[in-house]
Design a protein around this motif. Structure first.
Motif, PDB file in Angstrom:
ATOM      1  N   GLU A  49       0.816  -1.226  -0.058  1.00 48.19           N
ATOM      2  CA  GLU A  49       0.112  -0.041   0.111  1.00 48.19           C
ATOM      3  C   GLU A  49       0.777   1.095  -0.221  1.00 48.19           C
ATOM      4  N   GLY A 228      -8.224   2.095   5.673  1.00 50.24           N
ATOM      5  CA  GLY A 228      -7.342   1.589   4.579  1.00 50.24           C
ATOM      6  C   GLY A 228      -7.360   3.019   3.754  1.00 50.24           C
ATOM      7  N   TRP A 229      -6.630   2.669   2.538  1.00 50.32           N
ATOM      8  CA  TRP A 229      -6.192   3.920   1.562  1.00 50.32           C
ATOM      9  C   TRP A 229      -7.447   4.292   0.663  1.00 50.32           C
TER      10      TRP A 229
END
Length: 246
Positions: A49, A228-229
């Motif tokens: 990531e 998360g992203w």
């Protein structure tokens, strides 16, 4: 005593931005060497990531940097500092500082080339591009200071725990970034002949806008540890659209 002429004023402006840029570059190179292991550790912790997040923050910051307006003939206001405030708790000080400086210089050069929504009139190429070099100090040093405050208070990148304590650490680092950015603009503004009263007015407006965006930047940084992203993309996109409409 006669007032300084245009050539003297021009040399003073160039000197201020050269000193500021060179100082920022030295600080960033020193920090890159000093925190090499820390930066490698952050990239390892982020894993696959890492490149995604770096790309997201580059696009996020570039978009905000292009959406700016002229406050004075020297100071341009944009919410790009919002992206920088949300970046250092995830990517750390080294990567964040290089991204911040890179984005700031590239978008300024584009504006000088009359490319993009915000365009800067080219009057003196030497002074114009020296000012771009000065962004090593204008944004590089504040991001370094912000990440140092964040770490001093016990924060560690990449931050993956979204709680009140980490939110306070991000807010403190973000506030330090805004304040240091304003302080580093003092001598360039004085070199251009700005009065103390005018500088304080600029601080209130420019700094006020940045402080208003601090809660949003904190949420963006906290969102990565929770969702998360993808959450960073969603919140970043929302912020860009809101800024564009405004």
């Amino acid at each position: 005593m006669a007032a300084p002429g245009p050539d003297s004023a021009r040399r003073r402006v160039i000197s201020v931005f050269l000193i500021q840029g060179l100082t920022g570059l030295i600080v960033m190179l020193w920090l890159t060497w000093l925190r090499h292991d820390q930066t490698v550790g952050i990239l390892r912790a982020l894993g696959s990531e890492g490149p995604i997040l770096i790309g997201i923050f580059i696009v996020f910051a570039t978009t905000l940097a292009l959406l700016k307006f002229e406050l004075t003939d020297l100071v341009y206001v944009s919410l790009v500092i919002t992206a920088y405030m949300s970046m250092f708790p995830i990517l750390g000080g080294v990567l964040s500082a290089w991204i911040a400086v890179g984005v700031s210089i590239i978008t300024r050069v584009l504006a000088l080339q009359q490319i993009g929504p915000a365009r800067i009139a080219r009057q003196d190429p030497v002074t114009d591009y020296t000012k771009a070099f000065g962004l090593f100090g204008t944004y590089g040093i504040p991001v370094v200071v912000a990440s140092s405050v964040f770490e001093f208070l016990g924060g560690a990148a990449p931050m993956t725990v979204a709680d009140t304590t980490n939110a306070a650490r991000i807010a403190a680092g973000g506030a330090a970034l805004v304040i240091m950015n304003s302080l580093l603009m003092f001598w360039p503004q004085r070199a251009y002949g700005y009065s103390i009263e005018k500088i304080l007015s600029v601080y209130i407006i420019d700094g006020g806008i940045s402080f208003v965006s601090l809660p949003y930047a904190t949420v963006v940084a906290l969102s990565y540890g929770v969702m998360g992203w993808g959450a960073v993309v969603a919140l970043g996109f929302t912020g860009v659209i809101a800024n564009y409409i405004a």
